[in-house]
Scaffold this motif. Structure first.
Motif, short mmCIF file in Angstrom:
data_model
loop_
_atom_site.label_atom_id
_atom_site.label_comp_id
_atom_site.label_asym_id
_atom_site.label_seq_id
_atom_site.Cartn_x
_atom_site.Cartn_y
_atom_site.Cartn_z
N ALA A 192 29.77 51.05 31.23
CA ALA A 192 31.10 50.56 31.58
C ALA A 192 31.18 49.08 31.26
CB ALA A 192 31.38 50.81 33.06
N GLN A 193 32.14 48.71 30.43
CA GLN A 193 32.34 47.30 30.10
C GLN A 193 33.12 46.65 31.26
OE1 GLN A 193 30.74 46.15 27.30
NE2 GLN A 193 30.02 48.28 27.43
N THR A 194 32.44 45.74 31.94
CA THR A 194 32.95 45.23 33.22
C THR A 194 33.12 43.71 33.18
OG1 THR A 194 31.79 47.02 34.37
CG2 THR A 194 32.53 45.15 35.71
N GLN A 195 34.24 43.27 33.75
CA GLN A 195 34.48 41.84 33.96
C GLN A 195 34.73 41.60 35.45
OE1 GLN A 195 37.82 41.45 31.18
NE2 GLN A 195 36.56 40.09 29.92
N PHE A 196 34.46 40.37 35.88
CA PHE A 196 34.64 40.00 37.29
C PHE A 196 35.69 38.90 37.37
CE2 PHE A 196 30.30 41.40 36.53
CZ PHE A 196 30.25 42.51 37.35
N GLN A 197 36.61 39.05 38.33
CA GLN A 197 37.72 38.11 38.44
C GLN A 197 37.75 37.47 39.83
OE1 GLN A 197 41.11 40.63 37.32
NE2 GLN A 197 41.11 39.61 35.31
N VAL A 198 38.29 36.25 39.90
CA VAL A 198 38.37 35.51 41.15
C VAL A 198 39.71 34.78 41.23
CG1 VAL A 198 37.25 33.45 40.16
CG2 VAL A 198 37.20 33.82 42.65
N LYS A 199 40.22 34.62 42.45
CA LYS A 199 41.42 33.82 42.73
C LYS A 199 41.29 33.27 44.14
CE LYS A 199 44.35 37.46 44.67
NZ LYS A 199 45.65 38.20 44.58
N VAL A 200 42.11 32.27 44.47
CA VAL A 200 42.13 31.74 45.83
C VAL A 200 43.57 31.65 46.32
CG1 VAL A 200 40.00 30.41 45.58
CG2 VAL A 200 42.20 29.32 45.06
N ILE A 201 43.73 31.70 47.64
CA ILE A 201 45.02 31.49 48.29
C ILE A 201 44.81 30.40 49.33
CG2 ILE A 201 46.84 32.51 49.69
CD1 ILE A 201 46.15 35.22 48.46
N ASP A 202 45.64 29.34 49.28
CA ASP A 202 45.44 28.22 50.20
C ASP A 202 46.16 28.47 51.53
OD1 ASP A 202 48.13 27.69 49.80
OD2 ASP A 202 47.82 25.82 48.71
N SER A 203 46.08 27.47 52.44
CA SER A 203 46.65 27.62 53.78
C SER A 203 48.16 27.76 53.76
CB SER A 203 46.25 26.41 54.64
OG SER A 203 44.86 26.34 54.79
N ALA A 204 48.79 27.26 52.72
CA ALA A 204 50.25 27.36 52.60
C ALA A 204 50.68 28.68 51.97
CB ALA A 204 50.80 26.20 51.79
N GLY A 205 49.70 29.55 51.64
CA GLY A 205 50.03 30.84 51.03
C GLY A 205 50.21 30.80 49.54
N ARG A 206 49.87 29.68 48.89
CA ARG A 206 50.02 29.57 47.44
C ARG A 206 48.79 30.11 46.74
NH1 ARG A 206 54.48 26.40 46.42
NH2 ARG A 206 55.27 25.31 48.25
N GLU A 207 49.04 30.87 45.69
CA GLU A 207 47.97 31.58 45.00
C GLU A 207 47.65 30.93 43.66
OE1 GLU A 207 47.58 36.11 43.24
OE2 GLU A 207 48.41 35.84 45.26
N SER A 208 46.37 30.85 43.37
CA SER A 208 45.93 30.27 42.10
C SER A 208 46.06 31.27 40.97
CB SER A 208 44.47 29.82 42.22
OG SER A 208 43.61 30.96 42.26
N ALA A 209 45.90 30.77 39.76
CA ALA A 209 45.77 31.66 38.61
C ALA A 209 44.42 32.38 38.69
CB ALA A 209 45.87 30.86 37.32
N ILE A 210 44.31 33.50 38.01
CA ILE A 210 43.09 34.32 38.03
C ILE A 210 42.14 33.84 36.94
CG2 ILE A 210 42.17 36.65 37.71
CD1 ILE A 210 44.90 37.69 38.74
N GLN A 211 40.87 33.73 37.29
CA GLN A 211 39.83 33.40 36.32
C GLN A 211 38.94 34.64 36.10
OE1 GLN A 211 39.58 30.49 34.60
NE2 GLN A 211 41.50 29.93 35.62
N THR A 212 38.57 34.88 34.83
CA THR A 212 37.84 36.11 34.46
C THR A 212 36.52 35.76 33.79
OG1 THR A 212 39.96 37.25 34.13
CG2 THR A 212 38.00 38.27 33.17
N SER A 213 35.49 36.52 34.15
CA SER A 213 34.15 36.29 33.59
C SER A 213 34.03 36.90 32.19
CB SER A 213 33.10 36.92 34.50
OG SER A 213 33.13 38.35 34.37
N SER A 214 32.89 36.68 31.58
CA SER A 214 32.56 37.39 30.34
C SER A 214 32.30 38.86 30.66
CB SER A 214 31.33 36.75 29.70
OG SER A 214 30.24 36.76 30.61
#
Length: 260
Positions: A230-252
């Motif tokens: 299975a060709q797999t990538q891992f993704q991460v994002k954050v949400i701050d205290s004000a509820g604002r969401e970051s853009a998603i970052q993706t691994s190799s």
């Protein structure tokens, strides 16, 4: 009889002169002994008010709020007590003596407010002015019955948080390990962050840590018949205290062996 009458009149006269010499006054001229405390202050404040309170500007920037304006009081007053509130909480107070305006026989002045630690978003600001009388000896009388206040909503957009995916690699052995370790961090935004991870773009988001571990079996050589990669990538994002969401970052992409 005549001598006795004259003697009594002379004694009365001497008694009156002695009373006057000792500072005595007729009974009708004495101040009431039971005058209530604060009567003099109440009379001093009668008819006194803040006639004008203005706001020239108020704003927030990177956690600091600052603003300024002007004030004027009616004849008889020459100063103000100023109170500054943010979101209903008293932040500071001060007393300001005014500048005399001879054309109106009144005192006027300016005010300035500055504080730090203000969260981004919408904040409610209030300035309250209470007229004062400050005499030549520095005695202060605050006329609390006639204040004036004004309010304004101040808004500073909250910055969007940004997440950084530093690296994802097989851990601890990059050639044989069946675990992938990913490390991330974030900046910007407001307050604290909640970190979320997932496998591939269709997986479910799961709250995690800055360092996250994933199962990803190292491919066998040769691969068994009951497996596939299975060709797999891992993704991460954050949400701050004000509820604002970051853009998603993706691994190799990693090849993870799946068996059935």
């Amino acid at each position: 009889m005549l001598r006795k009458t004259t003697h009594v009149s002379l004694r009365a006269l001497l008694s009156g002169l002695l009373l006057a010499a000792c500072g005595g006054v007729p009974e009708a001229g004495l101040a009431p002994a039971a005058e209530p405390l604060g009567t003099a202050e109440a009379a001093m404040c009668s008819g006194i008010s803040v006639t004008s309170l203005t706001l020239s500007g108020i704003s927030t920037y990177q956690g600091e709020m600052a603003g300024n304006g002007g004030w004027a009081v009616s004849p008889g007053a020459n100063a103000v007590r100023l109170e500054y509130y943010v979101d209903g909480a008293l932040r500071s107070t001060e007393e300001r003596f005014g500048t005399y305006n001879s054309s109106t026989n009144t005192y006027q002045g300016t005010w300035y407010f500055s504080t730090t630690g203000i969260a981004c978003g919408s904040r409610g600001f209030v300035v309250k002015a209470v007229p004062m009388i400050i005499d030549s000896m520095g005695n202060r009388t605050t006329c609390s019955d006639s204040p004036r206040s004004l309010s304004q909503t101040v808004t500073e957009p909250c910055p969007t948080p940004a997440v950084s995916l530093h690296f994802c690699y097989r851990y601890p052995d990059p050639y044989t390990a069946s675990t992938v370790r990913c490390d991330a961090s974030a900046s910007g935004g407001s307050g604290t962050y909640n970190v979320f991870w997932r496998k591939n773009s269709t997986g479910a988001w799961v709250q995690g840590q800055w360092t996250q571990f994933f199962d990803c079996a190292y491919p066998s050589n040769p691969p068994p018949y009951n497996s596939y990669l299975a060709q797999t990538q891992f993704q991460v994002k954050v949400i701050d205290s004000a509820g604002r969401e970051s853009a998603i970052q993706t691994s190799s992409t990693f090849s993870c062996e799946i068996r059935w």
